[in-house]
Motif scaffolding. Structure first.
Motif, PDB file in Angstrom:
ATOM      1  N   VAL A  12      -7.221   5.336   9.510  1.00 30.69           N
ATOM      2  CA  VAL A  12      -6.840   4.175   8.699  1.00 30.69           C
ATOM      3  C   VAL A  12      -5.929   4.596   7.538  1.00 30.69           C
ATOM      4  O   VAL A  12      -4.938   3.938   7.233  1.00 30.69           O
ATOM      5  CB  VAL A  12      -8.108   3.423   8.212  1.00 30.69           C
TER       6      VAL A  12
ATOM      7  N   SER B 244      -3.048   6.244   5.757  1.00 30.36           N
ATOM      8  CA  SER B 244      -1.729   6.628   6.246  1.00 30.36           C
ATOM      9  C   SER B 244      -1.298   7.982   5.685  1.00 30.36           C
ATOM     10  O   SER B 244      -1.365   8.207   4.483  1.00 30.36           O
ATOM     11  CB  SER B 244      -0.739   5.536   5.823  1.00 30.36           C
TER      12      SER B 244
ATOM     13  N   GLU C 292      -9.480   5.035  -1.257  1.00 30.76           N
ATOM     14  CA  GLU C 292      -9.764   4.619   0.121  1.00 30.76           C
ATOM     15  C   GLU C 292     -10.814   5.484   0.786  1.00 30.76           C
ATOM     16  O   GLU C 292     -11.648   4.988   1.521  1.00 30.76           O
ATOM     17  CB  GLU C 292      -8.512   4.807   0.998  1.00 30.76           C
TER      18      GLU C 292
ATOM     19  N   SER D 274       6.981  -0.723   7.100  1.00 26.15           N
ATOM     20  CA  SER D 274       5.635  -0.938   7.629  1.00 26.15           C
ATOM     21  C   SER D 274       5.337   0.015   8.784  1.00 26.15           C
ATOM     22  O   SER D 274       6.112   0.097   9.730  1.00 26.15           O
ATOM     23  CB  SER D 274       5.494  -2.380   8.111  1.00 26.15           C
ATOM     24  N   GLN D 275       4.249   0.714   8.691  1.00 27.74           N
ATOM     25  CA  GLN D 275       3.817   1.589   9.789  1.00 27.74           C
ATOM     26  C   GLN D 275       3.516   0.747  11.015  1.00 27.74           C
ATOM     27  O   GLN D 275       4.060   0.981  12.091  1.00 27.74           O
ATOM     28  CB  GLN D 275       2.578   2.389   9.348  1.00 27.74           C
ATOM     29  N   SER D 276       2.619  -0.227  10.846  1.00 28.74           N
ATOM     30  CA  SER D 276       2.120  -0.995  11.996  1.00 28.74           C
ATOM     31  C   SER D 276       3.130  -2.002  12.512  1.00 28.74           C
ATOM     32  O   SER D 276       3.124  -2.344  13.693  1.00 28.74           O
ATOM     33  CB  SER D 276       0.845  -1.737  11.593  1.00 28.74           C
TER      34      SER D 276
ATOM     35  N   THR E 250       1.882  -6.077   9.437  1.00 29.78           N
ATOM     36  CA  THR E 250       1.293  -6.479   8.154  1.00 29.78           C
ATOM     37  C   THR E 250       1.795  -7.868   7.747  1.00 29.78           C
ATOM     38  O   THR E 250       2.999  -8.079   7.567  1.00 29.78           O
ATOM     39  CB  THR E 250       1.634  -5.422   7.082  1.00 29.78           C
TER      40      THR E 250
ATOM     41  N   LYS F 135      -5.193   7.290  -1.925  1.00 28.57           N
ATOM     42  CA  LYS F 135      -5.907   8.034  -0.884  1.00 28.57           C
ATOM     43  C   LYS F 135      -7.347   8.317  -1.322  1.00 28.57           C
ATOM     44  O   LYS F 135      -8.283   8.210  -0.541  1.00 28.57           O
ATOM     45  CB  LYS F 135      -5.203   9.371  -0.590  1.00 28.57           C
TER      46      LYS F 135
ATOM     47  N   GLY G  15       0.813  -1.223   0.000  1.00 29.61           N
ATOM     48  CA  GLY G  15       0.000   0.000   0.000  1.00 29.61           C
ATOM     49  C   GLY G  15       0.842   1.266   0.000  1.00 29.61           C
ATOM     50  O   GLY G  15       1.761   1.440  -0.809  1.00 29.61           O
ATOM     51  N   THR G  16       0.520   2.144   0.921  1.00 26.90           N
ATOM     52  CA  THR G  16       1.227   3.420   1.021  1.00 26.90           C
ATOM     53  C   THR G  16       2.719   3.216   1.298  1.00 26.90           C
ATOM     54  O   THR G  16       3.564   3.918   0.728  1.00 26.90           O
ATOM     55  CB  THR G  16       0.556   4.269   2.123  1.00 26.90           C
TER      56      THR G  16
HETATM   57  C1  F6R Z   1      -3.076   3.403   2.922  1.00 26.31           C
HETATM   58  C2  F6R Z   1      -2.828   2.433   3.966  1.00 26.31           C
HETATM   59  C3  F6R Z   1      -2.405   1.044   3.599  1.00 26.31           C
HETATM   60  C4  F6R Z   1      -1.134   0.680   4.367  1.00 26.31           C
HETATM   61  C5  F6R Z   1      -0.710  -0.766   4.091  1.00 26.31           C
HETATM   62  C6  F6R Z   1       0.593  -1.132   4.803  1.00 26.31           C
HETATM   63  O1  F6R Z   1      -3.477   4.632   3.417  1.00 26.31           O
HETATM   64  O2  F6R Z   1      -2.934   2.743   5.119  1.00 26.31           O
HETATM   65  O3  F6R Z   1      -2.183   0.942   2.230  1.00 26.31           O
HETATM   66  O4  F6R Z   1      -0.119   1.558   4.005  1.00 26.31           O
HETATM   67  O5  F6R Z   1      -1.734  -1.636   4.518  1.00 26.31           O
HETATM   68  O6  F6R Z   1       0.455  -1.007   6.190  1.00 26.31           O
HETATM   69  P1  F6R Z   1       1.735  -1.001   7.116  1.00 26.31           P
HETATM   70  O7  F6R Z   1       2.537   0.201   6.777  1.00 26.31           O
HETATM   71  O8  F6R Z   1       1.207  -0.961   8.515  1.00 26.31           O
HETATM   72  O9  F6R Z   1       2.501  -2.270   6.827  1.00 26.31           O
END
Ligand code: F6R
Length: 369
Positions: A155, A157, A245, A104-106, A109, A242, A58-59
């Motif tokens: 949700v 990012s 979504e 990865s933000q979270s 994933t 964006k 994704g982002t």
């Molecule tokens: C877009 C969005 C998703 C996440 C993707 C990866 O706004 O939030 O596309 O970027 O699911 O998530 P992470 O970065 O948590 O691995």
């Protein structure tokens, strides 16, 4: 908890200058060199890296696409960016000299986690770029560079993306620094410009009212297209993501050079097309090419929404709407060019009556493959 904003997304968009500054904090020394000892991959190992592979979804994948331009330019190490969900199924070529970067933000994933597990099984070193302390992806990686965006609740990012970019630039410049390339002077000057970027993001945020107004007028449209070249191409993809979504609209991003190979057939009267224009300085060939792309689509009736560097007079005559951003080195432009697209999507979604923090069918972290 939303700090006076109606939505977390608005709050998080506004927090971006701080998120960017915090991600740089302590990582540049007084002499203007990068110090990333925290990454704990010895310089001797980094000097031996023969290939970089970035995996993300994704982002975060869009941040990785931009990182590829930066890494190859500043280090001359071949780099590929791949969707984490596709990666292990094609039996990728990896060895001890491959550096895999998982963004990865979270940190949870599943697609990204499975990709990094596969990479480690093949003997590659894995560096995580992550926003969540102690999450699974950094725990299972050889090293981690944390983005300091703070918790991201919406949700979609936003601030995590900007800080992922900053972290990617830091890694690219650091690789260049430890390996020593002919771009040594450029690396030093880019590190300096990176330190200014938080202020420039702030400037962009202060000029967003016309973007919000424009977004509201487009609430009844069915389609919005996005075009970019070079690092503007992933920015176009991010702008389209964006909008999908949040506004549940058909939105597509294209590499502007591909227009004539098919997508130009989509251009009809009044279809909004957002174009990300590279700086007229530096890679001016790219700039001139995109100006002719804008002319082509406008001649076919498109409503052109042009994001260009302040003072770029060549594009103004072809822009139905001009969104000006501060001058930055080309490779850093995504840090300022993405912000109007976030604001645009958020406002358009609100105008359509959508719940921006919790878009339908989406979850903040996707823990299934
Ligand atoms: C877009 C969005 C998703 C996440 C993707 C990866 O706004 O939030 O596309 O970027 O699911 O998530 P992470 O970065 O948590 O691995």
């Amino acid at each position: 908890e939303k700090g006076g904003y109606d939505y977390f997304m608005l709050k998080e968009i506004a927090e971006q200058p701080k998120a960017v500054a915090d991600t740089l904090l302590g990582r540049i020394d007084l002499a203007g060199n990068l110090c990333l000892d925290e990454v704990r991959i010895p310089a001797s190992v980094l000097r031996e890296v023969s290939k970089v592979v970035i995996v993300a979804c994704g982002t975060a994948y869009h941040a990785g696409m931009i990182a590829k331009y930066a890494i190859e330019h500043w280090t001359r190490i071949p780099c590929e960016t791949e969707l984490a969900s596709e990666f292990r199924y094609r039996d990728p070529i990896l060895d001890q000299r491959t550096l895999v970067i998982a963004i990865s933000q979270s940190g949870e994933t599943m697609d990204t986690l499975m990709a990094l597990r596969h990479a480690r099984e093949q003997g590659a070193k894995v560096l995580a770029i992550c926003n969540t302390n102690g999450s699974t992806i950094p725990r299972e990686s050889d090293a981690v560079l944390y983005t300091h965006a703070g918790p991201e609740v919406a949700v979609a990012s936003t601030k995590a993306f900007l800080t992922q970019l900053v972290a990617c630039y830091l890694v690219a410049l650091y690789l260049g620094q430890v390996r020593g390339t002919k771009w040594g002077d450029e690396i030093l000057s880019v590190i300096r410009e990176l330190s200014e970027i938080a202020t420039q993001v702030e400037e962009v945020l202060e000029t967003m009212e016309p973007v919000r107004e424009l977004a509201r007028t487009l609430a009844g449209k069915n389609t919005v297209l996005f075009l970019g070249r070079h690092v503007g191409y992933p920015v176009a993809l991010e702008g389209a993501l964006k909008l999908k979504e949040l506004a549940y609209m058909h939105a597509e991003g294209f590499a502007a050079g591909e227009l004539k190979h098919g997508p130009i057939a989509l251009i009809e009267q009044d279809v909004p097309v957002v174009v990300v224009v590279p700086s007229p300085r530096g890679r001016s060939v790219l700039h001139d090419k995109i100006v002719s792309n804008i002319q082509e689509i406008r001649a076919r009736g498109a409503r052109t929404i042009v994001i260009a560097e302040r003072g770029d007079e060549t594009v103004a005559p072809y822009a139905d709407h001009l969104i000006e951003i501060p001058a930055t080195p080309t490779l850093l432009q995504p840090l300022v060019a993405t912000v109007p697209l976030q604001v645009f999507a958020c406002e358009l979604a609100t105008a359509r009556g959508n719940e921006v923090d919790q878009p339908r069918n989406l979850a903040k972290s996707v823990t299934v493959e």
